[in-house]
Design a protein around this motif. Structure first.
Motif, PDB file in Angstrom:
ATOM      1  N   UNK A  43       0.822  -1.210   0.000  1.00 47.20           N
ATOM      2  CA  UNK A  43       0.000   0.000   0.000  1.00 47.20           C
ATOM      3  C   UNK A  43       0.857   1.261   0.000  1.00 47.20           C
ATOM      4  N   UNK A  44       2.053   1.192   0.551  1.00 47.24           N
ATOM      5  CA  UNK A  44       2.929   2.367   0.624  1.00 47.24           C
ATOM      6  C   UNK A  44       3.386   2.849  -0.746  1.00 47.24           C
ATOM      7  N   UNK A  45       3.255   2.009  -1.790  1.00 48.48           N
ATOM      8  CA  UNK A  45       3.727   2.375  -3.125  1.00 48.48           C
ATOM      9  C   UNK A  45       2.594   2.623  -4.120  1.00 48.48           C
ATOM     10  N   UNK A  46       1.352   2.475  -3.681  1.00 51.89           N
ATOM     11  CA  UNK A  46       0.233   2.596  -4.605  1.00 51.89           C
ATOM     12  C   UNK A  46       0.216   3.943  -5.324  1.00 51.89           C
ATOM     13  N   UNK A  47       0.372   5.024  -4.561  1.00 51.65           N
ATOM     14  CA  UNK A  47       0.241   6.362  -5.135  1.00 51.65           C
ATOM     15  C   UNK A  47       1.581   6.934  -5.605  1.00 51.65           C
ATOM     16  N   UNK A  48       2.599   6.082  -5.666  1.00 46.99           N
ATOM     17  CA  UNK A  48       3.907   6.501  -6.182  1.00 46.99           C
ATOM     18  C   UNK A  48       4.261   5.784  -7.481  1.00 46.99           C
ATOM     19  N   UNK A  49       3.619   4.665  -7.743  1.00 45.84           N
ATOM     20  CA  UNK A  49       4.000   3.848  -8.894  1.00 45.84           C
ATOM     21  C   UNK A  49       3.775   4.590 -10.211  1.00 45.84           C
ATOM     22  N   UNK A  76      -8.483 -15.898 -12.060  1.00 41.63           N
ATOM     23  CA  UNK A  76      -8.940 -16.018 -13.449  1.00 41.63           C
ATOM     24  C   UNK A  76      -7.753 -16.071 -14.408  1.00 41.63           C
ATOM     25  N   UNK A  77      -6.817 -15.144 -14.210  1.00 41.66           N
ATOM     26  CA  UNK A  77      -5.644 -15.067 -15.092  1.00 41.66           C
ATOM     27  C   UNK A  77      -4.572 -14.234 -14.390  1.00 41.66           C
ATOM     28  N   UNK A  78      -3.487 -14.839 -13.946  1.00 42.59           N
ATOM     29  CA  UNK A  78      -2.435 -14.100 -13.231  1.00 42.59           C
ATOM     30  C   UNK A  78      -1.853 -12.942 -14.031  1.00 42.59           C
ATOM     31  N   UNK A  79      -1.919 -13.023 -15.362  1.00 47.35           N
ATOM     32  CA  UNK A  79      -1.361 -11.948 -16.183  1.00 47.35           C
ATOM     33  C   UNK A  79      -2.153 -10.643 -16.038  1.00 47.35           C
ATOM     34  N   UNK A  80      -3.402 -10.746 -15.592  1.00 42.41           N
ATOM     35  CA  UNK A  80      -4.217  -9.543 -15.413  1.00 42.41           C
ATOM     36  C   UNK A  80      -3.573  -8.611 -14.395  1.00 42.41           C
ATOM     37  N   UNK A  81      -2.988  -9.174 -13.343  1.00 41.84           N
ATOM     38  CA  UNK A  81      -2.441  -8.360 -12.254  1.00 41.84           C
ATOM     39  C   UNK A  81      -0.915  -8.306 -12.305  1.00 41.84           C
ATOM     40  N   UNK A  82      -0.343  -8.591 -13.470  1.00 43.63           N
ATOM     41  CA  UNK A  82       1.096  -8.429 -13.670  1.00 43.63           C
ATOM     42  C   UNK A  82       1.365  -6.959 -13.968  1.00 43.63           C
ATOM     43  N   UNK A  83       2.102  -6.297 -13.100  1.00 39.82           N
ATOM     44  CA  UNK A  83       2.304  -4.853 -13.186  1.00 39.82           C
ATOM     45  C   UNK A  83       2.993  -4.441 -14.486  1.00 39.82           C
TER      46      UNK A  83
END
Length: 522
Positions: A43-49, A76-83
Motif C-alpha cells: 500500500x505504501x507504493x500505490x500512489x507513487x508507482x 482467473x488469469x495471473x497476467x491480469x495483475x502483472x504490473x
C-alpha cells in the motif's frame, strides 16, 4: 422483485454480455493497471508507482475496491495483475473486467428498486427507476467505454434515498463513503453540507443540536480515517492529494465538454476567423491561442481573441452560483428542495468547472431523473437535459460498430421513458411567450437527427475531398503541407458542432432549472 423487474434485469444483463467484444477506451487499461498496482505492490507504493502512464488517481476507497477485485482476477488469469504486462487485451481480462461492472452495478439496481417502495406515485417512480438502471449514459460510459459509474451512482442514490426516508445520518455517512470512492462528487458536497446542517443539526429556531452534530461529525470523520488513515500514518497525504487534484490540465477537456466554456471557445473561434480576415479592426490575436483553440486535444486552453480563463475564475463563478442555490436550500430543506439543489450543484460545476469531462453530465442527469415526474416544467427540463446530455456522450464511441447500438438504444430509452411521463404531466403552455419557448424547444430537439446525419456523412464527404485534394496536389506539384492543413482544419468540425449544439441545450436546461428552483416557493 416483480416479474417485470426480473425481466428488465435479465434482458439488460444479456445486452451487456453481448457488448463484451465492443469498443473499450484507455479507461479499460487504466483499471486493469490499478488491479495490478493494488495486487502487486504494498500500500505504501500505490500512489507513487509510475510503471504505466495510467497512475492511480482515485481516492483510497476505490483503491481498496480495486484490491478486492484483484484477488479473483489473479485466479482467473495471473497476467491480469502483472504490473509490467501493459495493455493486456486477452479475452480473460475483457470478460473479467466487464463482468465486474455488471455485478457492481447491482448496487444501483437495488437502490432504484427501493425508491419504488414507499413512493408517492409508485407507477411514475417505477418508470424513473427503470430509466436510471437502463440509462444510456451508463451503457455508453460503463459497459462500452468502460468505467464503474453505475456502482458509484448507486451509492449516491442510496444516500438520496436515506434523505427521502428521513434517515439523514445514514445519508451523510453514505455520501462520505462516496467521496472516498471518487472525489468528483465533491461538486455535490455544498448541498449535503447545507441540507444536513440545517435539517439535522439545527432546530427550527436555529439552535445547534449537539448530539446530532457530534453523531454526524464522528460518522464522517470515521469514514475519512478509514480511507485516509494508512496514508496519514505513512506521511503520504501530500502525494495522494497531488494525484487526486492535478491542476496542470487545461480549461477544456478534449474538444469540448458541452458547457458554457464550449460556447465561449466557439465564440473565440468565430472572432478569430473574423479578425484573420480583417473585418474587425482593433481585435488583437494571441498567436498561442490560435493553436490552442483548434487542435481538439487535452491541454492548456488559451483563447485567441477573448481573455483567457484561469482556474480561479471558474472556481469563483461556480461558488457564486452555488451560494445562491444554497441560500434557497437553507430556507427550504424539503426532500424536493434538496434533490433540486443537489442537481444544481452538479449542474453548476458542469457548466463552469475547470477541465470538465463529458462523462460528468451524469452528475446532472441522475439526480434530475428523480424530479422528472414532478410537473411539466421539471419534465421539460429533464427532457432537454437528457437528450442533449446523452447525445453529448456519443463521441466517446467513435467506431462504426457501436454507432447503431448507441443510437437505437438511446432512441428506445427516450421513447419508453419520456412518452409515459409526458402523458402524465404535460400541460399546454399559457401565454404567447410560453408558446414561443415551447416551439423553440421542440425545434431544438428536432435538430438532433439532422446533427447526427451531418456527423455521419461529413467524414465520408471530407474523406473524398481529401483524396481529391491530394490527387490534385500531386498533379500540380503543390505543397503537401497546404493540403494537410486544409484537411486538418476540418477534422474536428463534427465534434465541435456536437459540443456547441449540446451546450446550447444544456445551458438552457441549467437556466430553466435555476429559475424553477429560485422562483417557486415549494
Amino acid at each position: 422483485m416483480t416479474k417485470t423487474e426480473w425481466d428488465i434485469l435479465i434482458a439488460s444483463t444479456c445486452l451487456k454480455l453481448l457488448l463484451f467484444p465492443a469498443y473499450r477506451s484507455t479507461d479499460f487499461e487504466v483499471h486493469r493497471n490499478w488491479l495490478a498496482i493494488t495486487h502487486s505492490l504494498p500500500i505504501s507504493k500505490w500512489y507513487y508507482d509510475t510503471t504505466s502512464e495510467w497512475t492511480l488517481d482515485y481516492p483510497p476507497f476505490f483503491a481498496y475496491f480495486e484490491k478486492l477485485l484483484s484477488i479473483p482476477a489473479y485466479w482467473v488469469d495471473p497476467k491480469i495483475v502483472d504490473l509490467n504486462n501493459l495493455n493486456y487485451g486477452a479475452w480473460s481480462v475483457i470478460a473479467y473486467q466487464r463482468t465486474t461492472v455488471i455485478l457492481t452495478e447491482l448496487v444501483l439496481g437495488a437502490a432504484v428498486l427501493r425508491f419504488v417502495r414507499g413512493a408517492e406515485n409508485p407507477t411514475m417512480q417505477r418508470i424513473i427507476s427503470a430509466s436510471l438502471f437502463l440509462h444510456p449514459g451508463f451503457l455508453i460510459v460503463d459497459h462500452i467505454h468502460f468505467q464503474y459509474n453505475g456502482f458509484m451512482f448507486g451509492i449516491l442514490l442510496w444516500s438520496i434515498l436515506m434523505a427521502r426516508n428521513d434517515r439523514k445520518l445514514a445519508s451523510g455517512l453514505l455520501f462520505a463513503v462516496l467521496l472516498n470512492f471518487k472525489h468528483i462528487y465533491l461538486y455535490l458536497a455544498p448541498a449535503y453540507f447545507v441540507y444536513l446542517l440545517r435539517s439535522y443539526c439545527l432546530s427550527p429556531t436555529f439552535t445547534l443540536l449537539p448530539g446530532r452534530f457530534l453523531s454526524l461529525a464522528n460518522a464522517v470523520i470515521l469514514v475519512f480515517l478509514a480511507s485516509l488513515g494508512p496514508f496519514l500514518l505513512m506521511g503520504q497525504l501530500p502525494q495522494l492529494l497531488s494525484r487526486l487534484f492535478p491542476f496542470t490540465r487545461g480549461l477544456n477537456h478534449a474538444y469540448w465538454a458541452p458547457n458554457v466554456w464550449a460556447l465561449v471557445t466557439a465564440v473565440d473561434r468565430i472572432l478569430l476567423k473574423v479578425a484573420s480576415r480583417g473585418q474587425l479592426s482593433g481585435l488583437s490575436v494571441n498567436a498561442s491561442g490560435v493553436a490552442s483553440t483548434s487542435r481538439g486535444l487535452v491541454g492548456d486552453t488559451v483563447f485567441a481573441v477573448l481573455p483567457t480563463v484561469k482556474p480561479i475564475h471558474t472556481f469563483a463563478i461556480t461558488v457564486a452560483f452555488q451560494t445562491i442555490y444554497m441560500g434557497k436550500l437553507w430556507t427550504n430543506t424539503s426532500y424536493k428542495s434538496f434533490v433540486t439543489a443537489l442537481t444544481l450543484c452538479g449542474f453548476t460545476s458542469y457548466m463552469f468547472g475547470w477541465h470538465v469531462h463529458e462523462k460528468a453530465i451524469l452528475l446532472v442527469l441522475v439526480p434530475l431523473s428523480l424530479l422528472a415526474a414532478e410537473d411539466n416544467a421539471y419534465f421539460r427540463t429533464f427532457t432537454i437535459a437528457s437528450i442533449a446530455g446523452v447525445y453529448s456522450l456519443f463521441p466517446l464511441l467513435f467506431t462504426p460498430a457501436e454507432t447503431l447500438v448507441k443510437i437505437i438504444y438511446s432512441v428506445l430509452w427516450a421513447f419508453f421513458v419520456l412518452k409515459p411521463i409526458h402523458r402524465q404531466v404535460y400541460q399546454f403552455p399559457r401565454g404567447i411567450l410560453a408558446v414561443i419557448v415551447d416551439i423553440l424547444e421542440r425545434l431544438y430537439l428536432a435538430g438532433f437527427p439532422l446533427l447526427q446525419l451531418f456527423v455521419t456523412l461529413f467524414p465520408l464527404v471530407a474523406g473524398r475531398r481529401s483524396t481529391a485534394q491530394e490527387s490534385a496536389s500531386d498533379n500540380a506539384s503543390q505543397s503537401e503541407n497546404g493540403v494537410s492543413a486544409s484537411v486538418s482544419a476540418m477534422e474536428f468540425l463534427p465534434l465541435m458542432l456536437t459540443s456547441v449544439y449540446c451546450a446550447v441545450g444544456l445551458v438552457w436546461a441549467f437556466v430553466r432549472l435555476s429559475v424553477i428552483y429560485l422562483v417557486r416557493k415549494d
